[in-house]
Each structure stands twice: as C-alpha cells, then as structure tokens.
Design an enzyme around this catalytic site. Structure first.
Site, PDB file in Angstrom:
ATOM      1  N   ASP A   1      10.558  -4.431 -10.844  1.00  0.00           N
ATOM      2  CA  ASP A   1      10.230  -3.056 -11.239  1.00  0.00           C
ATOM      3  C   ASP A   1      10.200  -2.151  -9.999  1.00  0.00           C
ATOM      4  OD1 ASP A   1       7.919  -4.125 -10.196  1.00  0.00           O
ATOM      5  OD2 ASP A   1       6.595  -3.346 -11.756  1.00  0.00           O
ATOM      6  N   SER A   2      10.393  -2.745  -8.807  1.00  0.00           N
ATOM      7  CA  SER A   2      10.603  -1.949  -7.596  1.00  0.00           C
ATOM      8  C   SER A   2      11.842  -1.071  -7.749  1.00  0.00           C
ATOM      9  CB  SER A   2      10.757  -2.865  -6.373  1.00  0.00           C
ATOM     10  OG  SER A   2      11.776  -3.825  -6.600  1.00  0.00           O
TER      11      SER A   2
ATOM     12  N   ASP B   1      10.949  -8.467 -14.124  1.00  0.00           N
ATOM     13  CA  ASP B   1       9.551  -8.027 -14.151  1.00  0.00           C
ATOM     14  C   ASP B   1       9.218  -7.405 -15.493  1.00  0.00           C
ATOM     15  OD1 ASP B   1       8.451  -8.659 -11.694  1.00  0.00           O
ATOM     16  OD2 ASP B   1       8.876  -6.705 -10.780  1.00  0.00           O
TER      17      ASP B   1
ATOM     18  N   LYS C   1       8.387 -12.088 -15.154  1.00  0.00           N
ATOM     19  CA  LYS C   1       7.320 -12.122 -14.150  1.00  0.00           C
ATOM     20  C   LYS C   1       6.262 -11.085 -14.509  1.00  0.00           C
ATOM     21  CE  LYS C   1       8.005 -10.681  -9.729  1.00  0.00           C
ATOM     22  NZ  LYS C   1       7.014  -9.596  -9.587  1.00  0.00           N
TER      23      LYS C   1
ATOM     24  N   GLU D   1       2.323  -9.416 -13.274  1.00  0.00           N
ATOM     25  CA  GLU D   1       1.333  -9.265 -12.204  1.00  0.00           C
ATOM     26  C   GLU D   1      -0.069  -9.533 -12.746  1.00  0.00           C
ATOM     27  OE1 GLU D   1       1.613  -5.389 -10.412  1.00  0.00           O
ATOM     28  OE2 GLU D   1       3.735  -5.629  -9.925  1.00  0.00           O
TER      29      GLU D   1
ATOM     30  N   GLU E   1       2.359 -11.691  -2.835  1.00  0.00           N
ATOM     31  CA  GLU E   1       2.797 -10.484  -2.140  1.00  0.00           C
ATOM     32  C   GLU E   1       1.728  -9.988  -1.175  1.00  0.00           C
ATOM     33  OE1 GLU E   1       4.466  -7.401  -4.606  1.00  0.00           O
ATOM     34  OE2 GLU E   1       4.471  -5.954  -2.973  1.00  0.00           O
TER      35      GLU E   1
HETATM   36  N1  LIG Z   1      11.340  -0.845  -1.109  1.00  0.00           N
HETATM   37  C1  LIG Z   1      10.317  -1.546  -1.613  1.00  0.00           C
HETATM   38  N2  LIG Z   1      10.000  -2.709  -1.038  1.00  0.00           N
HETATM   39  C2  LIG Z   1       8.967  -3.453  -1.515  1.00  0.00           C
HETATM   40  O1  LIG Z   1       8.695  -4.527  -0.947  1.00  0.00           O
HETATM   41  C3  LIG Z   1       8.256  -2.980  -2.655  1.00  0.00           C
HETATM   42  C4  LIG Z   1       8.650  -1.759  -3.238  1.00  0.00           C
HETATM   43  N3  LIG Z   1       9.674  -1.058  -2.698  1.00  0.00           N
HETATM   44  N4  LIG Z   1       8.028  -1.268  -4.334  1.00  0.00           N
HETATM   45  C5  LIG Z   1       7.084  -2.096  -5.054  1.00  0.00           C
HETATM   46  C6  LIG Z   1       6.310  -2.912  -4.135  1.00  0.00           C
HETATM   47  C7  LIG Z   1       5.378  -2.121  -3.247  1.00  0.00           C
HETATM   48  N5  LIG Z   1       5.375  -2.915  -2.060  1.00  0.00           N
HETATM   49  C8  LIG Z   1       4.829  -2.538  -0.835  1.00  0.00           C
HETATM   50  C9  LIG Z   1       4.689  -1.206  -0.490  1.00  0.00           C
HETATM   51  C10 LIG Z   1       4.178  -0.844   0.744  1.00  0.00           C
HETATM   52  C11 LIG Z   1       3.769  -1.815   1.636  1.00  0.00           C
HETATM   53  C12 LIG Z   1       3.195  -1.439   2.961  1.00  0.00           C
HETATM   54  O2  LIG Z   1       2.939  -0.301   3.224  1.00  0.00           O
HETATM   55  N6  LIG Z   1       2.978  -2.424   3.833  1.00  0.00           N
HETATM   56  C13 LIG Z   1       2.500  -2.257   5.209  1.00  0.00           C
HETATM   57  C14 LIG Z   1       1.257  -3.059   5.444  1.00  0.00           C
HETATM   58  C15 LIG Z   1       0.038  -2.449   4.844  1.00  0.00           C
HETATM   59  C16 LIG Z   1      -1.220  -2.950   5.540  1.00  0.00           C
HETATM   60  O3  LIG Z   1      -1.203  -3.121   6.771  1.00  0.00           O
HETATM   61  O4  LIG Z   1      -2.236  -3.183   4.836  1.00  0.00           O
HETATM   62  C17 LIG Z   1       3.545  -2.827   6.171  1.00  0.00           C
HETATM   63  O5  LIG Z   1       3.730  -2.228   7.242  1.00  0.00           O
HETATM   64  O6  LIG Z   1       4.126  -3.871   5.848  1.00  0.00           O
HETATM   65  C18 LIG Z   1       3.910  -3.141   1.282  1.00  0.00           C
HETATM   66  C19 LIG Z   1       4.441  -3.505   0.053  1.00  0.00           C
HETATM   67  C20 LIG Z   1       6.192  -4.075  -2.213  1.00  0.00           C
HETATM   68  N7  LIG Z   1       7.160  -3.654  -3.194  1.00  0.00           N
HETATM   69  C1  LIG Z   2       8.482  -7.242  -4.580  1.00  0.00           C
HETATM   70  C2  LIG Z   2       8.869  -8.114  -5.725  1.00  0.00           C
HETATM   71  C3  LIG Z   2       8.132  -9.397  -5.743  1.00  0.00           C
HETATM   72  C4  LIG Z   2       8.689  -7.363  -7.021  1.00  0.00           C
HETATM   73  O1  LIG Z   2       7.817  -7.586  -7.824  1.00  0.00           O
HETATM   74  C5  LIG Z   2       9.623  -6.253  -7.255  1.00  0.00           C
HETATM   75  O2  LIG Z   2      10.634  -6.139  -6.562  1.00  0.00           O
HETATM   76  O3  LIG Z   2       9.341  -5.458  -8.169  1.00  0.00           O
HETATM   77 MG   LIG Z   3       7.581  -6.010  -9.212  1.00  0.00          MG
END
Ligand SMILES: Nc1nc(=O)c2c([nH]1)NC[C@@H]1CN(c3ccc(C(=O)N[C@@H](CCC(=O)O)C(=O)O)cc3)CN21
Ligand SMILES: CC(C)C(=O)C(=O)O
Ligand SMILES: [Mg+2]
Length: 287
Positions: free
Chosen positions: A46-47, A85, A115, A117, A184
């Site tokens: 669903d991303s 998803d 899948k 959540e 995740e």
């Molecule tokens: N392009 C994209 N990639 C993804 O992995 C993803 C999506 N979209 N959309 C749905 C979810 C949202 N996700 C996310 C979104 C943001 C972070 C993020 O900001 N991570 C920070 C760490 C945050 C922290 O330190 O607590 C990083 O720098 O990795 C992580 C996963 C994973 N999924």
């Molecule tokens: C980040 C993965 C695991 C997901 O759920 C998605 O792409 O929506």
């Molecule tokens: Mg997802």
C-alpha cells in the site's frame, strides 16, 4: 525461478538459512523486470499510495487501488509469488467483510497471499482467512496505516517492554497461522530475537541483519521519484530518477531546438526498408 514460491517453500528457505529477497511492485514493467532479476516474492504494497499516487500516507489507499495494481503486477510477473497489502481499515470490525476483502484481492487481483498490519489482536481475523485457504503474512513494528495514531515513523522495539510485546505479537501471528511476518523499522537485536523464536520466516525492512529475508520499496531501491529521500535502512542500487530527469530534459531541448525528430524517425510516402511491420501483441510492448 520457474514457478511461484509457496508458503512451505518459504519456510524451508528459512530452515536452510537461505535469505528471501522481496521487493514491492505496483505495475507491469516493474514487476516484469523484478521477475527477470530473480526476486523471490513481489509485494504489492500500500506504499503505492506514497510512491505511485502521491499521497502523504497509505491511509487513502483503497481496496480497488490494490486490486487494480495487483492485476498489473500479476500480468508482469506470472512466475513470481505475489503478496498484496490489505489497505487501511479493510480487515477489522466485521469478519464477513474481512474475508470478502481478502478474497477480492485473490480472485479479482490474482494475489497469492495477503498482508495485514497488526499483532495479537488480529488472531481471529488471521485464523478466519487461513481457514478459507488464504496465505496470510503479518506486519509488525512500524505499521504505517496507524501513522496518524503513532504520530510519525519511529523505530520500534527500543526498550525491553516494546521488544517483549513485539515477540508476543509475532508468536500470536505464527500461532494464528501466518506464513511469514514483515518486521518494519525494528532495532536489530529485537528483530533477530523474533526471527530466532519463530519457525516461519521474518522479512525485514529497516530491521537489520538477523531477519530471514529483506524487503524494500522498489522506488527507494532504484531512487525512482522526485525528492525520494534516502532513509537509513535503504541502499539505493541505481539513480533512475536522475536518469529519467536527464532523458526527458534532453528530449525537451531537442524538440525545442529542432534536433528531434530526425529523418530516421519519419515516414515517407514510399515505405522504407528499415520500417518494422506493425505487430499486435497482448501483454505489453514487443521487446
Ligand atoms: N518510499 C517509501 N518507502 C518506504 O519504506 C515506505 C513508504 N514509502 N511508505 C509506507 C511506509 C512508510 N515507511 C517509512 C517512512 C518513513 C521512515 C523514516 O522516516 N525513517 C527514518 C528513521 C526514523 C527514526 O529515526 O525514528 C530513517 O531515516 O530511516 C521509515 C519508514 C516505510 N514505508
Ligand atoms: C514497506 C512494505 C513492507 C509495505 O508494507 C509496503 O510497501 O506497503
Ligand atoms: Mg504496506
């Protein structure tokens, strides 16, 4: 790979210590290329709400969106296991509705598994889907469909209590009949502990080296998009965004300065030898 992976095969890959390579896909060409590249599992995530449709979160994504994109991915990767998803609020509340929604992803979309959540609270829903013959994958740690509740994308399992709850949830999912669990944005030691405690595989994203498989968002992996921010857990293997920007920009200048099209791109009254016959093909453009 000649035939799609199956849940028993995924489990035996874990038992043999053979890592599972999963990537998301949302459309025909990306699915086709990923299958050619040898991925084990494709996730219609669903991303797609974020990377394909331009939403801020995955919350606006509908079941219809998921079916539509799953169909395209199945056409592109007929020999690969496809997981879809279940989107926001389509698997809670009513058992009948949960089963109907999962069934639509399989029957109309062509997914091989779904899948969801959530943790222990989904035990009954998962057992119901499993009883109907639907392979179910769990998703723990950061659960983006609850981002408006959580208040941001934060790393999970940092303290002892959180890690213990993660483990209890993972065991509940396995008990309910899940065939794998996505972890995740979970700290590496907690994800490794969960992976050791389960007999079903864990697939990590931002969950470190101890998982039984890995998944990344396609657009992150190839840096496809404008303003794709490199997250810590992502390793970009290409910069397709830059490749596209540069190609389209060259096209625009060549149209504007008259360098495109050239004689070789034009048709004359008499057919020329280099013109290809028109072919009618299903399943995309001729290669
Ligand atoms: N392009 C994209 N990639 C993804 O992995 C993803 C999506 N979209 N959309 C749905 C979810 C949202 N996700 C996310 C979104 C943001 C972070 C993020 O900001 N991570 C920070 C760490 C945050 C922290 O330190 O607590 C990083 O720098 O990795 C992580 C996963 C994973 N999924
Ligand atoms: C980040 C993965 C695991 C997901 O759920 C998605 O792409 O929506
Ligand atoms: Mg997802």
């Amino acid at each position: 790979m000649s035939q799609p992976l199956t849940p028993p095969k995924m489990k035996s890959m874990k038992a043999q210590g053979s890592p599972i390579a999963m990537v998301t896909a949302y459309d025909y060409p990306s699915a086709r290329l990923a299958e050619e590249a040898g991925v084990d599992v494709l996730l219609v995530g669903d991303s797609l709400g974020n990377v394909v449709l331009g939403y801020e979160t995955t919350v606006p994504v509908t079941l219809e969106d998921m079916i539509y994109h799953t169909r395209a991915v199945v056409r592109g990767a007929p020999r690969t296991m496809i997981v879809t998803d279940m989107p926001f609020a389509t698997y809670r509340g009513s058992k009948e509705q949960t089963l109907r929604n999962a069934a639509r992803l399989m029957q109309e979309g062509g997914a091989h598994a779904v899948k969801l959540e959530g943790g222990a609270e989904l035990g009954d829903e998962i057992a119901l889907l499993v009883s109907a013959g639907i392979p179910v994958i769990g998703h723990l740690g950061l659960t983006p469909q609850s981002v408006l509740q959580i208040g941001g994308y934060k790393v999970q399992g940092r303290d002892e209590a959180e890690a213990a709850r993660l483990l209890a949830d993972a065991k509940a999912l396995e008990q309910a009949g899940a065939v794998a669990v996505v972890l995740e944005l979970v700290v590496e030691p907690a994800a490794a502990a969960v992976s050791r405690a389960l007999s079903i595989p864990t697939i990590g994203i931002g969950a470190g080296r101890g998982c039984d498989g890995q998944v990344l968002v396609y657009h992150d992996l190839i840096r496809y998009g404008s303003g794709i921010r490199d997250k810590r857990f992502v390793k970009p293997y290409a910069d397709v965004g830059e490749t596209i920007r540069s190609a389209v920009s060259q096209y625009v200048s060549e149209v504007k300065n008259g360098r495109f099209p050239e004689e070789s791109h034009a048709f004359q009254t008499q057919a020329q030898p280099q013109e290809k016959p028109t072919t009618k093909l299903y399943g995309g453009d001729p290669k």
